[in-house]
Design an enzyme around this catalytic site. Structure first.
Site, PDB file in Angstrom:
ATOM      1  N   GLU A 167       0.792  -1.230   0.000  1.00 16.46           N
ATOM      2  CA  GLU A 167       0.000   0.000   0.000  1.00 16.46           C
ATOM      3  C   GLU A 167       0.824   1.279   0.000  1.00 16.46           C
ATOM      4  O   GLU A 167       0.376   2.293  -0.544  1.00 16.46           O
ATOM      5  CB  GLU A 167      -0.937  -0.003   1.222  1.00 16.46           C
ATOM      6  CG  GLU A 167      -1.954  -1.131   1.229  1.00 16.46           C
ATOM      7  CD  GLU A 167      -2.997  -1.005   0.133  1.00 16.46           C
ATOM      8  OE1 GLU A 167      -3.215   0.127  -0.356  1.00 16.46           O
ATOM      9  OE2 GLU A 167      -3.582  -2.031  -0.253  1.00 16.46           O
ATOM     10  N   SER A 169     -47.371 -23.275  42.284  1.00 18.56           N
ATOM     11  CA  SER A 169     -46.817 -23.956  43.466  1.00 18.56           C
ATOM     12  C   SER A 169     -45.364 -23.623  43.748  1.00 18.56           C
ATOM     13  O   SER A 169     -44.825 -24.059  44.782  1.00 18.56           O
ATOM     14  CB  SER A 169     -46.954 -25.477  43.295  1.00 18.56           C
ATOM     15  OG  SER A 169     -48.316 -25.856  43.289  1.00 18.56           O
TER      16      SER A 169
END
Length: 757
Positions: free
Chosen positions: A181, A456
């Site tokens: 690059e 319950s």
């Protein structure tokens, strides 16, 4: 004529000079503005980083109940590679009944730990026998694998990155990046005319684009601040901004920023930025572990993240990768052997996941909620977060698969939904959470937000309060199971009934709890007082309103599965309440600690004796009551649990706990219509399949000194000799046993001699 021409020339000259001066002034002022704005933005607002979320780190130590297969599965989840010989981190070797592994370097919440090789020896069903350091063979007391990565919580810009310092990036990656690059990066001033010329020649020689003309600084400027419009104004702006940044900041600062900003494609709806996150996304590795072929692929993708997507277009991605490898070899960055080996390596190792938006949506939502309640830096997105949670991937996967599979098995109703929450009650951490029968579907989180009656499930808390009065109640105390009428709201008469619509008269308190009889629980609840019950439930984590009506004793209280898990974690923790939490610790991306959860403050909701006795009753539920299917499958006295069923079969609940985990399962419909399932016929099966995967951690139950195992008559509950064939052995405070008590529970008739003396 000559004078006229001279006058025109002078006019044009001075006009041009004025325009040039004006242009210089404008450019100068614009440059000053850019310099000020860019310097500030580049210093403080380069990018936003996400919160990266991790699961618990698996702990390996002698005595840990982990099988070889479980640890190997964890290594595969961490993307370790099986090899014939350990040479580098991220590898493991299976040898008979042992595993040799080379842990990667990892930043744990308490600090970084270097790569380390160990050998883990297993002893069959007993789990881990020894952990040995390699190569010296030194025995270790404890060894941690790195924490599995779960997903990301992103900011509003949908950009993801894992910030890494330049010192962590391999030199080979930096050298290859500059080769492809920007070869003159350390020599130009932000813009390089020679780079433009060199790129043109290289592209012409290759008859295709192999290099770009823009410098890294220009690319960074474009990514951070500019659009991708191909206009002269944008290019001029880019060059000027690059010159300013290069002047104001060091080359290493610019390079580090570039490596954290460069775009690598999409993961679901989030953009992947930076080599740190890209290496994790494509290879399941940390950036410092990257090899030559992987480095070449990342740099290949930079050219066109969509065009060179290795998963969508593997052929073109491999061609560009191999071309970069050839350049690396030609520039002596890698050896010939390294080049040939790299050419044969696959493109990627880590499967595409989309974890940033899809998987674990409900758990990550919970994490996000908790983060908002912590005192974290306001600008944490500048440095990102690494969030360490209690999530156990094994338990999470078991919960997801069990919920989806068992819903299909027990019902054909397409609207039947469910939720699962699993906690580690020793650490007060949430280890798994599923809020939908389709676990990866984001949306309504039933585990946290479905507020449903518990039925319950409330009964153990009634018994727990009663058993705190040992002079009045113990597990052998007879409780009446016969019709009762009570005044409810608006003085309406309420006549509670048992599930089987029968009454058993008198029964032991233990049997009433183990068999989940309704009427004894109602009588006991009214005896201890509804205000007391409400207060205790609130102390154990209930934050929703609780109406103190008699029907509360049978579960007329609506809470979420997460709250139910907190309630039962209190029972499992010897009556101590500690709020459950998903987040354990937080650091920034550089490893600096921002938050570490202190040891959760606990307060005693139930006396330890009472909690022990209630747990004994809940073991009875699994051994012989509504949860006996679990006892038949996993054995007796290893689990404690409770079922819950609400009116008209609208909700099916089951909660179970062992020595470490609490598992809550709920099934129901969002429209609150009946589902035709009890706790035992529905939710219990979800819990059962989870336990089959996660295994059971034995309960280390130590009977309090104030209790002892004693013999009681099965009907009257009076203390009788232990050698009686029908004696019920139950823990209880010491009972006075007279010498003349018979096995029938009645005093023996005294002989004439004893009657006289």
């Amino acid at each position: 004529m000559t004078r006229k021409r001279a006058a025109v020339f002078r006019y044009l000259f001075w006009t041009a000079m004025k325009l040039a001066l004006l242009l210089v002034v404008v450019v100068g002022l614009y440059t000053i503005y850019l310099d000020s704005a860019l310097t500030k933005r580049f210093s403080t607002e380069r990018y936003q980083a996400p919160a990266l979320v991790y699961a618990r780190a698996m702990e390996l130590y002698p005595g840990a109940s982990l099988s070889l297969a479980t640890v190997e599965a964890e290594l595969q989840r961490l993307n370790y590679r099986p090899v014939m010989r350990l040479t580098d981190s991220g590898q493991y070797l299976r040898q008979g009944n042992s595993l040799a592994l080379y842990r990667r370097p990892f930043d744990f919440p308490d600090g970084p730990r270097m790569a380390q090789a160990v050998k883990v020896e297993f002893s069959g069903a007993d789990g881990i026998a020894r952990v040995l350091s390699l190569p010296d063979g030194r025995e270790l007391n404890r060894f941690s694998l790195e924490a599995p990565y779960l997903g990301r919580i992103t900011g509003g810009n949908n950009e993801d990155r894992l910030l890494v310092g330049l010192e962590r990036v391999p030199n080979l990656l930096i050298e290859t990046l500059l080769l492809i690059e920007d070869q003159d990066f350390y020599h130009h001033s932000g813009v390089s005319v020679s780079s433009i010329g060199r790129a043109a020649l290289a592209n012409l020689a290759a008859m295709k684009t192999v290099q770009g003309g823009s410098t890294l600084t220009q690319q960074l400027v474009k990514n951070l601040y500019l659009t991708r419009d191909q206009t002269l104004w944008r290019k001029a702006n880019e060059a000027l901004m690059a010159l300013i940044i290069d002047y104001r900041f060091s080359k290493n600062e610019i390079l580090e920023t570039y490596l954290n900003e460069v775009y690598f494609g999409q993961d679901g709806g989030a953009a992947i930025h930076g080599v740190g996150l890209a290496s994790r996304h494509y290879f399941g590795k940390q950036v410092q572990e990257l090899e030559a072929a992987e480095i070449a692929l990342l740099i290949a993708v930079i050219k066109g993240p969509s065009y060179y997507n290795p998963r969508r277009y593997p052929e073109r991605a491999q061609q560009r990768r191999d071309m970069i490898l050839q350049l690396m070899f030609s520039q002596d960055l890698i050896s010939r052997d390294g080049y040939l080996v790299a050419l044969e390596q696959p493109l990627t190792h880590s499967p595409e996941s989309g974890r940033g938006t899809q998987q674990l949506a409900h758990y990550l939502e919970l994490v996000k909620q908790e983060l908002t309640q912590l005192y974290l830096p306001m600008n944490w997105q500048r440095e990102g977060l690494r969030v360490f949670t209690y999530l156990d991937p094994i338990a999470q996967r078991a919960a997801e698969q069990s919920l989806a599979g068992q819903i299909e098995r027990v019902s054909k109703d397409p609207l039947l939904q469910g939720a699962v929450v699993i906690s580690d009650h020793q650490q007060a951490g949430i280890t798994a959470l599923v809020g939908d029968r389709q676990p990866h579907r984001a949306g309504f989180n039933r585990a946290r937000d479905a507020i449903r009656p518990v039925g319950s499930l409330i009964k153990p808390f009634i018994y727990g309060i009663a058993l705190e009065s040992p002079a009045t109640y113990n597990l052998a105390t007879p409780i009446a199971d016969d019709p009762v009428k009570l005044a409810g709201p608006d003085n309406q008469i309420w006549e509670p009934k048992n599930f089987d619509n029968t009454f058993k008269g008198s029964m032991l308190l233990y049997d009433a709890l183990a068999q989940s009889r309704n009427v004894p629980a109602v009588r006991l609840g009214m005896d201890i007082g509804l205000p007391v019950l409400v207060e205790r439930l609130q102390q154990a984590g209930v934050s929703t309103p609780i109406a103190a009506y008699p029907s509360l004793t049978l579960g007329a209280m609506a809470v979420s599965p997460l709250t139910v898990t907190e309630l039962y974690s209190t029972l499992a923790s010897q009556g101590q309440y500690r709020p459950l939490q998903a987040v354990k610790a937080v650091t920034n991306h550089q490893g600096l600690s921002l938050y570490e959860r202190p040891q959760p403050a606990a307060h005693q909701v139930f006396a330890r004796d009472a909690a022990y006795l209630v747990t004994t009753g809940l073991q009875g539920v699994v051994n012989e009551g509504t949860g006996k299917a679990l006892g038949a499958r996993f054995g007796k006295d290893v689990l404690a649990g409770k079922s819950g069923t609400t009116n008209d079969y609208r909700d099916s609940w089951f909660v179970v706990f062992d020595g470490q985990q609490v598992i809550t399962s709920w099934l129901g419909r969002d429209d609150n219509q009946p589902i035709g399932l009890t706790g035992s016929s529905g939710a219990l099966h979800v819990v059962s399949e989870i336990l089959a995967t996660t295994g059971i951690r034995p309960m280390q139950r130590v009977m309090p000194a104030s209790l002892q195992l004693q013999a009681f008559h099965p009907v009257t509950g009076v203390a009788i000799p232990e050698d009686c064939s029908e004696a019920r052995l139950l823990p209880a405070p010491p009972q006075q046993l007279t010498e003349d008590m018979s096995c029938s529970g009645e005093p023996r008739e005294k002989s004439w001699w004893r009657r006289i003396f």
